[in-house]
Motif scaffolding. Structure first.
Motif, short mmCIF file in Angstrom:
data_model
loop_
_atom_site.label_atom_id
_atom_site.label_comp_id
_atom_site.label_asym_id
_atom_site.label_seq_id
_atom_site.Cartn_x
_atom_site.Cartn_y
_atom_site.Cartn_z
N PRO A 190 0.83 -1.21 0.00
CA PRO A 190 0.00 0.00 0.00
C PRO A 190 0.87 1.26 0.00
CG PRO A 190 -0.74 -1.56 1.66
CD PRO A 190 0.58 -2.06 1.17
N LEU A 191 0.35 2.31 -0.63
CA LEU A 191 1.06 3.59 -0.68
C LEU A 191 0.49 4.53 0.37
CD1 LEU A 191 1.19 4.04 -4.55
CD2 LEU A 191 3.11 3.55 -3.04
N PRO A 192 1.33 5.14 1.18
CA PRO A 192 0.82 5.96 2.29
C PRO A 192 0.04 7.19 1.84
CG PRO A 192 3.20 6.22 2.04
CD PRO A 192 2.80 5.07 1.17
N ASP A 193 0.30 7.68 0.62
CA ASP A 193 -0.39 8.88 0.15
C ASP A 193 -1.45 8.58 -0.89
OD1 ASP A 193 1.42 8.06 -1.72
OD2 ASP A 193 2.14 10.06 -2.24
N ALA A 194 -1.82 7.31 -1.06
CA ALA A 194 -2.78 6.91 -2.08
C ALA A 194 -4.21 7.02 -1.56
CB ALA A 194 -2.50 5.48 -2.53
N PRO A 195 -5.19 7.07 -2.46
CA PRO A 195 -6.59 7.08 -2.02
C PRO A 195 -6.96 5.79 -1.28
CG PRO A 195 -6.40 7.73 -4.34
CD PRO A 195 -5.06 7.20 -3.92
N TRP A 196 -7.98 5.90 -0.45
CA TRP A 196 -8.48 4.75 0.29
C TRP A 196 -9.56 4.05 -0.52
CZ3 TRP A 196 -7.04 3.07 5.24
CH2 TRP A 196 -6.14 3.90 5.92
N VAL A 197 -9.56 2.71 -0.44
CA VAL A 197 -10.67 1.90 -0.96
C VAL A 197 -11.12 1.02 0.20
CG1 VAL A 197 -11.38 0.11 -2.56
CG2 VAL A 197 -9.85 1.91 -3.33
N GLY A 198 -12.30 1.29 0.72
CA GLY A 198 -12.73 0.58 1.92
C GLY A 198 -11.83 0.94 3.08
N ARG A 199 -11.21 -0.07 3.71
CA ARG A 199 -10.35 0.16 4.87
C ARG A 199 -8.87 0.09 4.53
NH1 ARG A 199 -13.34 -3.37 9.67
NH2 ARG A 199 -15.35 -2.25 9.61
N SER A 200 -8.53 0.06 3.27
CA SER A 200 -7.12 -0.04 2.89
C SER A 200 -6.78 0.98 1.81
CB SER A 200 -6.79 -1.45 2.39
OG SER A 200 -7.56 -1.77 1.26
N PRO A 204 0.52 0.55 -5.86
CA PRO A 204 0.91 0.97 -7.22
C PRO A 204 0.13 0.27 -8.32
CG PRO A 204 2.85 0.60 -5.85
CD PRO A 204 1.68 0.12 -5.05
N LYS A 205 -0.32 -0.97 -8.08
CA LYS A 205 -1.02 -1.72 -9.12
C LYS A 205 -2.28 -1.03 -9.61
CE LYS A 205 -3.90 -5.03 -8.09
NZ LYS A 205 -5.09 -4.66 -8.90
N ASP A 206 -2.89 -0.23 -8.76
CA ASP A 206 -4.18 0.39 -9.11
C ASP A 206 -4.07 1.89 -9.34
OD1 ASP A 206 -5.75 -2.04 -8.85
OD2 ASP A 206 -5.29 -1.89 -6.71
N LEU A 207 -2.85 2.42 -9.40
CA LEU A 207 -2.65 3.85 -9.64
C LEU A 207 -2.03 4.06 -11.02
CD1 LEU A 207 -1.33 5.19 -6.22
CD2 LEU A 207 -3.57 5.58 -7.25
N VAL A 208 -2.52 5.06 -11.74
CA VAL A 208 -2.01 5.39 -13.07
C VAL A 208 -1.53 6.84 -13.06
CG1 VAL A 208 -2.54 5.56 -15.53
CG2 VAL A 208 -3.60 3.76 -14.14
N PRO A 209 -0.22 7.06 -13.11
CA PRO A 209 0.30 8.44 -13.07
C PRO A 209 -0.16 9.25 -14.27
CG PRO A 209 2.03 6.82 -12.65
CD PRO A 209 0.85 6.06 -13.13
N TRP A 210 -0.03 10.57 -14.15
CA TRP A 210 -0.55 11.46 -15.18
C TRP A 210 0.28 11.47 -16.46
CZ3 TRP A 210 -5.30 13.05 -15.16
CH2 TRP A 210 -5.98 13.18 -13.94
N VAL A 245 -7.19 4.20 -10.69
CA VAL A 245 -7.47 5.62 -10.48
C VAL A 245 -6.19 6.41 -10.70
CG1 VAL A 245 -9.33 5.20 -8.83
CG2 VAL A 245 -6.99 5.52 -8.00
N ARG A 246 -6.37 7.71 -10.89
CA ARG A 246 -5.24 8.63 -10.94
C ARG A 246 -4.86 9.05 -9.52
NH1 ARG A 246 -3.06 8.98 -16.20
NH2 ARG A 246 -4.73 9.25 -17.72
N PRO A 247 -3.64 9.57 -9.34
CA PRO A 247 -3.32 10.16 -8.03
C PRO A 247 -4.35 11.22 -7.66
CG PRO A 247 -1.35 9.98 -9.38
CD PRO A 247 -2.50 9.62 -10.27
N GLY A 248 -4.89 11.13 -6.47
CA GLY A 248 -5.94 12.04 -6.06
C GLY A 248 -7.33 11.46 -6.23
#
Length: 296
Positions: A190-200, A204-210, A245-248
């Protein structure tokens, strides 16, 4: 994940060797001019009775999936080259079950860096595609090279289950320069600055940079019986649970498809509904790229 032929006499003869066939599309060649598009594919965890990660192989090339995607690009009038890699911490490795030798993370990272080194004056558009365990590698790769634009990031049912068990210890033995930053060993953390999904938090697998222009992903049926196993497993054990998702938290430029009739293994086949959908979407993008080049 993909099945090998069954062992008829496992205690006496072992399993037959799988002769991994390369893609028929022109292979990545740094010795010539840049093509219009380069497609790099990272295959995932092989399926029992294989022993991952030592038996992981280039399924996306061997099964024709890279060729189907390349054909969609070529149909738009663009030249294309491809290269396939496997989910492994080693540069090159062999297996009694798989021939010839396969190429892992260090080879993918080196070739990806060379795209700008060799063709910086006339860079090709880059398409990255991963299946299953291949997706964490490609997403972390993208984050390591923010200066490298990515025209399209394609995910085929990306998962992190068992990824750390397969790769984390071997990755931590690699030199830091080969692991890269952000560390590839953290690709399923998990990434400390990533969005939350449920309780986690997302990883990186679910984030797509700009600097990735478009993201396309397809998910398999969510567990249970697979209506169309297509010769693979009738029950779906692994599937991607989270849209990218994107960052943010934005989903701008990201599209997800759901292949509700196909399981995790079947989804990577070149003739699966999911891959046909990805090829259709990529073909439309390629036509847009061709139009942009013509206007330029």
């Amino acid at each position: 994940m993909r099945r090998f032929l069954p062992c008829l006499l496992p205690l006496l003869t072992g399993c037959m060797t799988l002769n991994v066939q390369p893609a028929r599309t022109t292979a990545l060649n740094f010795g010539g001019p840049a093509p219009d598009v380069v497609i790099l594919g990272m295959s995932g965890h092989c399926a029992p009775p294989c022993a991952a990660p030592s038996d992981n192989y280039d399924l996306l090339a061997h099964g024709g999936t890279l060729d189907r995607l390349a054909d969609a690009v070529a149909a738009a009038g663009l030249s294309v080259q491809v290269a396939g890699y496997t989910s492994n911490a080693q540069e090159s490795y062999g297996s009694a079950r798989v021939s010839p030798r396969q190429r892992g993370w260090p080879a993918l990272r080196r070739d990806y860096a060379r795209l700008r080194e060799e063709w910086g004056d006339d860079p090709p558009r880059v398409v990255l595609v991963g299946h299953s365990h291949g997706v964490p590698w490609t997403h972390q790769l993208v984050r390591q090279f923010p200066q490298q634009p990515v025209a399209a990031l394609l995910d085929i049912d990306g998962v992190c289950e068992l990824w750390n068990l397969d790769h984390r210890a071997a990755l931590l033995e690699l030199p830091p320069a080969v692991r890269g930053q952000p560390d590839i060993a953290q690709a399923c953390q998990p990434l400390p600055d990533a969005p939350w999904v449920g309780r986690s938090r997302l990883g990186p697998k679910d984030l797509v940079p700009w600097h990735v222009e478009r993201g396309l992903e397809v998910h398999s049926v969510q567990g249970g019986y697979v209506p169309d196993p297509g010769g693979n497993y009738p029950l779906n054990v692994f599937w991607d649970r989270t849209p990218n998702v994107r960052p943010g938290g934005s989903r701008q430029g990201l599209t997800v498809g759901h292949s509700v009739l196909e399981g995790h293994s079947r989804l990577a086949d070149s003739d699966s509904r999911g891959v046909r959908w990805l090829a259709q979407q990529l073909g439309q993008l390629a036509r847009e790229w061709r139009a942009q080049d013509s206007n330029r």
